[in-house]
Scaffold this motif. Sequence first.
Motif, PDB file in Angstrom:
ATOM      1  N   TYR A  17       0.830  -1.214   0.000  1.00 34.42           N
ATOM      2  CA  TYR A  17       0.000   0.000   0.000  1.00 34.42           C
ATOM      3  C   TYR A  17       0.861   1.260   0.000  1.00 34.42           C
ATOM      4  CZ  TYR A  17      -4.044  -2.883   0.906  1.00 34.42           C
ATOM      5  OH  TYR A  17      -5.027  -3.797   0.790  1.00 34.42           O
ATOM      6  N   SER A  18       2.072   1.106   0.568  1.00 36.77           N
ATOM      7  CA  SER A  18       3.011   2.218   0.643  1.00 36.77           C
ATOM      8  C   SER A  18       2.333   3.495   1.113  1.00 36.77           C
ATOM      9  CB  SER A  18       3.669   2.459  -0.718  1.00 36.77           C
ATOM     10  OG  SER A  18       4.243   1.274  -1.153  1.00 36.77           O
ATOM     11  N   SER A  19       1.540   3.336   2.143  1.00 38.59           N
ATOM     12  CA  SER A  19       0.844   4.506   2.654  1.00 38.59           C
ATOM     13  C   SER A  19       1.870   5.492   3.201  1.00 38.59           C
ATOM     14  CB  SER A  19      -0.110   4.080   3.769  1.00 38.59           C
ATOM     15  OG  SER A  19      -0.501   5.203   4.491  1.00 38.59           O
ATOM     16  N   LEU A  20       1.719   6.728   2.765  1.00 39.95           N
ATOM     17  CA  LEU A  20       2.678   7.735   3.214  1.00 39.95           C
ATOM     18  C   LEU A  20       2.539   7.981   4.713  1.00 39.95           C
ATOM     19  CD1 LEU A  20       2.630  10.202   0.208  1.00 39.95           C
ATOM     20  CD2 LEU A  20       3.982   8.157   0.582  1.00 39.95           C
ATOM     21  N   ALA A  21       1.360   7.628   5.207  1.00 35.76           N
ATOM     22  CA  ALA A  21       1.136   7.825   6.644  1.00 35.76           C
ATOM     23  C   ALA A  21       2.114   6.994   7.463  1.00 35.76           C
ATOM     24  CB  ALA A  21      -0.290   7.444   7.007  1.00 35.76           C
ATOM     25  N   TYR A  22       2.558   5.856   6.911  1.00 37.49           N
ATOM     26  CA  TYR A  22       3.516   5.016   7.645  1.00 37.49           C
ATOM     27  C   TYR A  22       4.768   5.821   7.981  1.00 37.49           C
ATOM     28  CZ  TYR A  22       1.030   0.965   5.611  1.00 37.49           C
ATOM     29  OH  TYR A  22       0.111   0.053   5.225  1.00 37.49           O
ATOM     30  N   LEU A  23       5.184   6.616   7.001  1.00 37.93           N
ATOM     31  CA  LEU A  23       6.453   7.330   7.149  1.00 37.93           C
ATOM     32  C   LEU A  23       6.388   8.315   8.299  1.00 37.93           C
ATOM     33  CD1 LEU A  23       7.197   8.003   3.369  1.00 37.93           C
ATOM     34  CD2 LEU A  23       7.792   6.027   4.762  1.00 37.93           C
ATOM     35  N   LYS A  24       5.150   8.796   8.531  1.00 33.86           N
ATOM     36  CA  LYS A  24       4.975   9.786   9.600  1.00 33.86           C
ATOM     37  C   LYS A  24       4.789   9.083  10.945  1.00 33.86           C
ATOM     38  CE  LYS A  24       1.196  12.063   9.976  1.00 33.86           C
ATOM     39  NZ  LYS A  24       0.018  12.811   9.875  1.00 33.86           N
ATOM     40  N   ARG A  25       4.049   8.009  10.873  1.00 36.78           N
ATOM     41  CA  ARG A  25       3.601   7.397  12.129  1.00 36.78           C
ATOM     42  C   ARG A  25       4.650   6.503  12.805  1.00 36.78           C
ATOM     43  NH1 ARG A  25      -2.270   4.849  13.207  1.00 36.78           N
ATOM     44  NH2 ARG A  25      -1.872   4.404  15.383  1.00 36.78           N
ATOM     45  N   PHE A  26       5.433   5.809  11.971  1.00 35.29           N
ATOM     46  CA  PHE A  26       6.351   4.822  12.550  1.00 35.29           C
ATOM     47  C   PHE A  26       7.790   5.343  12.546  1.00 35.29           C
ATOM     48  CE2 PHE A  26       2.740   2.487  10.784  1.00 35.29           C
ATOM     49  CZ  PHE A  26       2.307   1.860  11.942  1.00 35.29           C
ATOM     50  N   PRO A  27       8.560   4.977  13.560  1.00 30.62           N
ATOM     51  CA  PRO A  27       9.941   5.502  13.659  1.00 30.62           C
ATOM     52  C   PRO A  27      10.895   4.758  12.729  1.00 30.62           C
ATOM     53  CG  PRO A  27       9.468   4.056  15.524  1.00 30.62           C
ATOM     54  CD  PRO A  27       8.220   4.100  14.693  1.00 30.62           C
ATOM     55  N   LEU A  28      10.836   5.105  11.435  1.00 30.42           N
ATOM     56  CA  LEU A  28      11.674   4.414  10.448  1.00 30.42           C
ATOM     57  C   LEU A  28      12.981   5.176  10.241  1.00 30.42           C
ATOM     58  CD1 LEU A  28       8.839   3.720   7.853  1.00 30.42           C
ATOM     59  CD2 LEU A  28      10.018   1.994   9.237  1.00 30.42           C
ATOM     60  N   SER A  29      14.031   4.441   9.879  1.00 28.63           N
ATOM     61  CA  SER A  29      15.313   5.085   9.584  1.00 28.63           C
ATOM     62  C   SER A  29      15.707   4.909   8.118  1.00 28.63           C
ATOM     63  CB  SER A  29      16.424   4.492  10.457  1.00 28.63           C
ATOM     64  OG  SER A  29      16.100   4.654  11.803  1.00 28.63           O
ATOM     65  N   ALA A  30      15.119   3.881   7.476  1.00 28.75           N
ATOM     66  CA  ALA A  30      15.511   3.640   6.080  1.00 28.75           C
ATOM     67  C   ALA A  30      14.356   3.013   5.300  1.00 28.75           C
ATOM     68  CB  ALA A  30      16.721   2.708   6.037  1.00 28.75           C
ATOM     69  N   LEU A  31      14.374   3.258   3.976  1.00 30.07           N
ATOM     70  CA  LEU A  31      13.425   2.574   3.082  1.00 30.07           C
ATOM     71  C   LEU A  31      14.244   1.706   2.153  1.00 30.07           C
ATOM     72  CD1 LEU A  31      10.955   5.379   1.867  1.00 30.07           C
ATOM     73  CD2 LEU A  31      10.634   3.723   3.707  1.00 30.07           C
ATOM     74  N   LYS A  32      13.706   0.532   1.850  1.00 29.06           N
ATOM     75  CA  LYS A  32      14.414  -0.315   0.882  1.00 29.06           C
ATOM     76  C   LYS A  32      13.605  -0.346  -0.407  1.00 29.06           C
ATOM     77  CE  LYS A  32      17.104  -3.763   2.058  1.00 29.06           C
ATOM     78  NZ  LYS A  32      17.589  -5.059   2.562  1.00 29.06           N
ATOM     79  N   ILE A  33      14.277  -0.057  -1.512  1.00 28.54           N
ATOM     80  CA  ILE A  33      13.577  -0.073  -2.800  1.00 28.54           C
ATOM     81  C   ILE A  33      13.535  -1.523  -3.276  1.00 28.54           C
ATOM     82  CG2 ILE A  33      13.602   0.730  -5.197  1.00 28.54           C
ATOM     83  CD1 ILE A  33      15.185   3.162  -4.226  1.00 28.54           C
ATOM     84  N   ASP A  34      12.331  -1.976  -3.573  1.00 29.19           N
ATOM     85  CA  ASP A  34      12.166  -3.380  -3.906  1.00 29.19           C
ATOM     86  C   ASP A  34      12.901  -3.745  -5.199  1.00 29.19           C
ATOM     87  OD1 ASP A  34      10.784  -5.881  -3.236  1.00 29.19           O
ATOM     88  OD2 ASP A  34       9.968  -5.595  -5.265  1.00 29.19           O
ATOM     89  N   ARG A  35      13.391  -4.998  -5.205  1.00 28.52           N
ATOM     90  CA  ARG A  35      14.185  -5.477  -6.342  1.00 28.52           C
ATOM     91  C   ARG A  35      13.413  -5.430  -7.660  1.00 28.52           C
ATOM     92  NH1 ARG A  35      16.950  -9.726  -5.247  1.00 28.52           N
ATOM     93  NH2 ARG A  35      16.682  -9.557  -3.008  1.00 28.52           N
ATOM     94  N   SER A  36      12.063  -5.513  -7.599  1.00 27.34           N
ATOM     95  CA  SER A  36      11.292  -5.543  -8.843  1.00 27.34           C
ATOM     96  C   SER A  36      11.424  -4.211  -9.593  1.00 27.34           C
ATOM     97  CB  SER A  36       9.827  -5.858  -8.544  1.00 27.34           C
ATOM     98  OG  SER A  36       9.309  -4.889  -7.658  1.00 27.34           O
ATOM     99  N   PHE A  37      11.504  -3.101  -8.828  1.00 28.41           N
ATOM    100  CA  PHE A  37      11.671  -1.801  -9.504  1.00 28.41           C
ATOM    101  C   PHE A  37      13.083  -1.680 -10.060  1.00 28.41           C
ATOM    102  CE2 PHE A  37       8.574  -0.803  -6.049  1.00 28.41           C
ATOM    103  CZ  PHE A  37       7.455  -0.778  -6.870  1.00 28.41           C
ATOM    104  N   VAL A  38      14.043  -2.183  -9.297  1.00 25.77           N
ATOM    105  CA  VAL A  38      15.442  -2.091  -9.731  1.00 25.77           C
ATOM    106  C   VAL A  38      15.628  -2.900 -11.024  1.00 25.77           C
ATOM    107  CG1 VAL A  38      17.819  -2.640  -9.098  1.00 25.77           C
ATOM    108  CG2 VAL A  38      16.246  -1.736  -7.367  1.00 25.77           C
ATOM    109  N   ARG A  39      15.007  -4.094 -11.039  1.00 26.66           N
ATOM    110  CA  ARG A  39      15.155  -4.970 -12.208  1.00 26.66           C
ATOM    111  C   ARG A  39      14.640  -4.278 -13.477  1.00 26.66           C
ATOM    112  NH1 ARG A  39      11.603  -9.305 -10.943  1.00 26.66           N
ATOM    113  NH2 ARG A  39      10.095  -7.885 -11.894  1.00 26.66           N
ATOM    114  N   ASP A  40      13.550  -3.519 -13.307  1.00 25.00           N
ATOM    115  CA  ASP A  40      12.923  -2.930 -14.494  1.00 25.00           C
ATOM    116  C   ASP A  40      13.487  -1.567 -14.894  1.00 25.00           C
ATOM    117  OD1 ASP A  40      11.442  -5.164 -14.554  1.00 25.00           O
ATOM    118  OD2 ASP A  40       9.607  -4.274 -13.734  1.00 25.00           O
TER     119      ASP A  40
END
Length: 706
Positions: A610-633
Amino acid sequence: MHPTPPADAVFSIETLHDNLPAGVVVHGADGRIVSANRLAQELLGRSETELLGAEASADTWTFVREDGSPLPPEEFPANLVLKTGRKLSGLVAGVVGPGGTCWLLCNAYPEFDAAGSVRQVVVCFTDCTVLKNTQQSLEKSEKRLRLVLKGSTDAPWDWDLVSGEVYYSERWWNMLGYASGEGLDDAGAWRRMLHPDDDAMIQEYLGSLLPSQRDGYSLEFRLRHRDGHYVSVLSRGYVLRDPAGKALRISGVNTDLTERKETERRIYELAFFDHLTGLPNRRFLIGELDHVLARGRRSGHYCALLYLDLDNFKLLNDTMGHDLGDMLLRQTAQQLRSTVRHSDQLARLGGDEFVVVLEGLGPSPRGAAAEAACVVAKILAAVGQPMQLGALLFKTTASIGITLFDSNEANIETLLKQADLAMYRAKADGRNTARFFDPSMQDAADRRAAFEAAMRDGLSLGQFRLFCQPQFDSLGGVVGAEVLVRWQRGDHDLIGPDQFIGFAEESGLILPLGEHILKESCRALARWHLDPNLGRLKLAVNVSVHQMRDPCFPAAVAAILDGTGARPERLYLELTESVFAEDMHEISQRMHELRSQGICFALDDFGTGYSSLAYLKRFPLSALKIDRSFVRDLGVDPGSASIVEAIIALARKFKLDIVAEGVEEEAQRDFLFDGGCSSMQGYLLGRPIPIAEFEHAYGAAGIGHA
Ligand SMILES: Nc1nc2c(ncn2[C@@H]2O[C@H](COP(=O)(O)OP(=O)(O)OP(=O)(O)O)[C@@H](O)[C@H]2O)c(=O)[nH]1
């Protein structure tokens, strides 16, 4: 006519007097003793000399009444007769002597002189000590008996078989709702009150008891209460027989079994019925299945066991509360009861699981399956009816597993397992449906069980090995690593996580496995801390949603950090978005708890869910990992490039690190670094390698870089 005494008979009044079987004491008009025969001397315990001239006064005698109280001199037999001039009979008095009390039954009469005055009083007495003692102990035991009966709820009765008379105690009548004397107290009363169904049994019992030599008896029957209901009684007693063994009377007590029967009923209900729905429980069902099998053997017909589990019941419980959950279970039970035949077995196994056993489905498996399917369709429709749960109109569905059996091959536990497996297949096939058990399900279940056992063994044997894949920054320096687990299963090839992580999650093994990985990773971090190269690296460890669900997880992580000496700021926990589908509040709280220990979080596979942007605000994250499927393409699909650019921009805005994974080509690497990606991993840069190799490759003692 009186017999004529022989001619030579000489009667001496003294001899007669002395040999009388009674004591005789004669008192003069002044009350003093003028004569006393031999037995009188014996009974009074005094010699003739002592007696003659003795007064009938308190100074001379200690007499007591029957109740043991002192007998006053004016009531001494001699004094009474002297005073009244009338004879006296039947007085019982005790003479208290050193050897105890001797009880005397006394008669006394006056003799008058010519002027009509009492000339003397003759007192005759016999020893009634034995009689008196017997009477006293009889009274005592009667009193005791009365008390016992008063305190007991038992109802005595007595039947004289010779005269035919029957005695019913007051309690006997009370037990049946009558006051004493209110019922028709004749010999046949008990017979008239007997439950008609017990009559033959009683007849038979008496028929065998009376001619036998048995003394005791005990049997249960029912007697009609005044208000019409029947009281269960236990009758126990004794048969009195003559020396030839002929029964003369039966005496016994009836015990009211109402309370006991009720207690027994309640115990039975608690043991065999489910208190929420009133349906039989598993234990009852197992007992009943024996009868089903026996009936099946006689009829040769197939039966079916249906295992029903409500769909998503937990959700109702969690969102609307247990009370509503309970209501749904009760209504489901009612629906089931009204859908199946009365003779079909129905039980609640626990939770939202019910079992129905259908009998008499015919002699052919095909016909039986068709008939079972027909009933199952009715059940699914009935359970699917909207149900009123308080103010809520609720619709639910169920999944049903069906197993057919004929009685010859059936084993109850196996049947339950088979139907359960089929039910799981119905769940897996989308719910609100039914599936028949087939042997392949059993094979699959066996394989799963074997795999689970092997994994457990693997865990205890340390077969799960940690591999590390390095992560690099844009300058080509190693900045960290991701931990990946492999299973070295005995002599098998190394097994990748895709082949066991899913299973570990389903089976719950993910918890011990996750703990093992975390522990080993922290051990590595602690080792690395001493190495100038490795000590700078961060280590990313994947954490399952099951671990995050556990309220004790933060404490467990703290204990591992403590135990190993790893520095928390070097530890990255990688979560997937699925974690956020849980109770957001709880997960956020747990993450903050861990973050406060210094641990960082990376969000894995970003962009795929869902990649809800709200996650980025709500949870104490330090990094995002870009999924391999996007990198492959990248370079193939302009859309992927745009997504990657957007993710990088987003991460920068939120001041998050970016890690791209699955980088296999130089063009991908260049695109990512040029776009501002801070670090990456992939086969182009470094494959996952055993942790020892990693340490050798990137530690100060090793070559230091890839
Ligand atoms: N209200 C209520 N809930 C119960 C009772 N006994 C067990 N449960 C709950 O019933 C739920 C059973 O859920 P499951 O059958 O495992 O899960 P589900 O949500 O139905 O999911 P699926 O079966 O996969 O469709 C659990 O949450 C138990 O806590 C009970 O007597 N009353």
